[in-house]
Design a protein around this motif. Structure first.
Motif, PDB file in Angstrom:
ATOM      1  N   UNK A 288       0.831  -1.213   0.000  1.00  0.00           N
ATOM      2  CA  UNK A 288       0.000   0.000   0.000  1.00  0.00           C
ATOM      3  C   UNK A 288       0.865   1.263   0.000  1.00  0.00           C
ATOM      4  N   UNK A 289       1.973   1.233   0.709  1.00  0.00           N
ATOM      5  CA  UNK A 289       2.874   2.392   0.737  1.00  0.00           C
ATOM      6  C   UNK A 289       3.507   2.588  -0.634  1.00  0.00           C
ATOM      7  N   UNK A 290       3.897   1.476  -1.269  1.00  0.00           N
ATOM      8  CA  UNK A 290       4.476   1.566  -2.608  1.00  0.00           C
ATOM      9  C   UNK A 290       3.459   2.116  -3.607  1.00  0.00           C
ATOM     10  N   UNK A 291       2.211   1.683  -3.494  1.00  0.00           N
ATOM     11  CA  UNK A 291       1.157   2.181  -4.380  1.00  0.00           C
ATOM     12  C   UNK A 291       0.984   3.681  -4.229  1.00  0.00           C
ATOM     13  N   UNK A 292       0.916   4.159  -2.989  1.00  0.00           N
ATOM     14  CA  UNK A 292       0.737   5.597  -2.759  1.00  0.00           C
ATOM     15  C   UNK A 292       1.936   6.393  -3.246  1.00  0.00           C
ATOM     16  N   UNK A 293       3.126   5.884  -3.006  1.00  0.00           N
ATOM     17  CA  UNK A 293       4.334   6.593  -3.439  1.00  0.00           C
ATOM     18  C   UNK A 293       4.393   6.668  -4.965  1.00  0.00           C
ATOM     19  N   UNK A 294       4.108   5.573  -5.638  1.00  0.00           N
ATOM     20  CA  UNK A 294       4.150   5.583  -7.101  1.00  0.00           C
ATOM     21  C   UNK A 294       3.030   6.455  -7.672  1.00  0.00           C
ATOM     22  N   UNK A 295       1.847   6.374  -7.089  1.00  0.00           N
ATOM     23  CA  UNK A 295       0.739   7.228  -7.527  1.00  0.00           C
ATOM     24  C   UNK A 295       1.062   8.699  -7.352  1.00  0.00           C
ATOM     25  N   UNK A 296       1.675   9.040  -6.223  1.00  0.00           N
ATOM     26  CA  UNK A 296       2.076  10.437  -5.985  1.00  0.00           C
ATOM     27  C   UNK A 296       3.111  10.879  -7.010  1.00  0.00           C
ATOM     28  N   UNK A 297       4.063  10.000  -7.311  1.00  0.00           N
ATOM     29  CA  UNK A 297       5.071  10.313  -8.321  1.00  0.00           C
ATOM     30  C   UNK A 297       4.413  10.593  -9.670  1.00  0.00           C
ATOM     31  N   UNK A 298       3.439   9.779 -10.066  1.00  0.00           N
ATOM     32  CA  UNK A 298       2.769   9.984 -11.346  1.00  0.00           C
ATOM     33  C   UNK A 298       1.989  11.294 -11.372  1.00  0.00           C
ATOM     34  N   UNK A 299       1.366  11.648 -10.264  1.00  0.00           N
ATOM     35  CA  UNK A 299       0.623  12.909 -10.201  1.00  0.00           C
ATOM     36  C   UNK A 299       1.571  14.090 -10.335  1.00  0.00           C
ATOM     37  N   UNK A 300       2.677  14.068  -9.598  1.00  0.00           N
ATOM     38  CA  UNK A 300       3.660  15.156  -9.685  1.00  0.00           C
ATOM     39  C   UNK A 300       4.217  15.247 -11.105  1.00  0.00           C
ATOM     40  N   UNK A 301       4.536  14.111 -11.706  1.00  0.00           N
ATOM     41  CA  UNK A 301       5.047  14.091 -13.069  1.00  0.00           C
ATOM     42  C   UNK A 301       4.026  14.689 -14.039  1.00  0.00           C
TER      43      UNK A 301
ATOM     44  N   UNK B  93       1.647  16.865 -13.383  1.00  0.00           N
ATOM     45  CA  UNK B  93       1.538  18.313 -13.157  1.00  0.00           C
ATOM     46  C   UNK B  93       2.694  19.042 -13.838  1.00  0.00           C
ATOM     47  N   UNK B  94       3.906  18.539 -13.683  1.00  0.00           N
ATOM     48  CA  UNK B  94       5.059  19.176 -14.327  1.00  0.00           C
ATOM     49  C   UNK B  94       4.924  19.139 -15.846  1.00  0.00           C
ATOM     50  N   UNK B  95       4.490  18.011 -16.393  1.00  0.00           N
ATOM     51  CA  UNK B  95       4.360  17.899 -17.847  1.00  0.00           C
ATOM     52  C   UNK B  95       3.253  18.816 -18.378  1.00  0.00           C
TER      53      UNK B  95
ATOM     54  N   UNK C 232       2.240  21.611 -16.973  1.00  0.00           N
ATOM     55  CA  UNK C 232       2.758  22.974 -16.850  1.00  0.00           C
ATOM     56  C   UNK C 232       3.687  23.287 -18.015  1.00  0.00           C
ATOM     57  N   UNK C 233       4.564  22.369 -18.303  1.00  0.00           N
ATOM     58  CA  UNK C 233       5.511  22.577 -19.404  1.00  0.00           C
ATOM     59  C   UNK C 233       4.784  22.686 -20.745  1.00  0.00           C
ATOM     60  N   UNK C 234       3.774  21.863 -20.936  1.00  0.00           N
ATOM     61  CA  UNK C 234       3.060  21.853 -22.211  1.00  0.00           C
ATOM     62  C   UNK C 234       2.247  23.126 -22.430  1.00  0.00           C
ATOM     63  N   UNK C 235       1.704  23.688 -21.353  1.00  0.00           N
ATOM     64  CA  UNK C 235       0.803  24.809 -21.522  1.00  0.00           C
ATOM     65  C   UNK C 235       1.387  26.175 -21.172  1.00  0.00           C
ATOM     66  N   UNK C 236       2.410  26.224 -20.324  1.00  0.00           N
ATOM     67  CA  UNK C 236       2.864  27.508 -19.829  1.00  0.00           C
ATOM     68  C   UNK C 236       4.284  27.880 -20.177  1.00  0.00           C
ATOM     69  N   UNK C 237       5.075  26.967 -20.631  1.00  0.00           N
ATOM     70  CA  UNK C 237       6.456  27.282 -20.993  1.00  0.00           C
ATOM     71  C   UNK C 237       6.550  27.566 -22.468  1.00  0.00           C
ATOM     72  N   UNK C 238       7.231  28.650 -22.780  1.00  0.00           N
ATOM     73  CA  UNK C 238       7.449  28.968 -24.192  1.00  0.00           C
ATOM     74  C   UNK C 238       8.558  28.061 -24.717  1.00  0.00           C
ATOM     75  N   UNK C 239       8.276  27.397 -25.791  1.00  0.00           N
ATOM     76  CA  UNK C 239       9.255  26.468 -26.375  1.00  0.00           C
ATOM     77  C   UNK C 239      10.233  27.236 -27.249  1.00  0.00           C
TER      78      UNK C 239
END
Length: 124
Positions: free
Chosen positions: A95-108, A110-112, A114-121
């Motif tokens: 269960x701890x591994x599931x939450x940690x991996x799920x949190x990692x995917x959510x953070x990833x 959000x960053x992607x 943000x990069x796709x919509x707000x960063x000028x390429x």
């Protein structure tokens, strides 16, 4: 579990891993979705990563996508921290591994986003 389901999960992970996008990002959630325990899915991902990397690395090198500077410190630190993380993960409940991996995917995600919509390429 049905052979075709496992084959499809491996196909999706292999395609993304071959493109250098991290096949485990899709492989682990797919396996857990079809009933494989989190710890087992992560172990399958680790085993499948080795042949994927062995095949993809020379292809990317021939394409000129690899740079040598900083490679040795990156590899050494990744090996050291992966050894420590493996020892820790072996002692944690699924269960701890599931939450940690799920949190990692959510953070990833959000960053992607943000990069796709707000960063000028650079191409724009």
């Amino acid at each position: 579990m049905a052979f075709l389901v496992l084959f499809a999960c491996g196909l999706a992970g292999g395609v993304l891993g071959g493109m250098g996008m991290g096949g485990g990002t899709v492989l682990i959630p797919l396996l857990t979705l079809f009933g494989v325990p989190q710890a087992a899915a992560q172990a399958v991902n680790l085993v499948s990563f080795l042949p994927m990397a062995a095949i993809a690395l020379p292809v990317h090198a021939r394409s000129g996508l690899l740079r040598g500077e900083g490679l040795l410190p990156l590899i050494l630190s990744a090996l050291g921290f992966s050894a420590l993380a493996s020892l820790l993960a072996a002692r944690l409940p699924g269960a701890v591994l599931e939450r940690a991996f799920g949190s990692f995917l959510i953070v990833l995600a959000v960053f992607r986003l943000h990069r796709a919509f707000f960063k000028k390429r650079a191409r724009d």
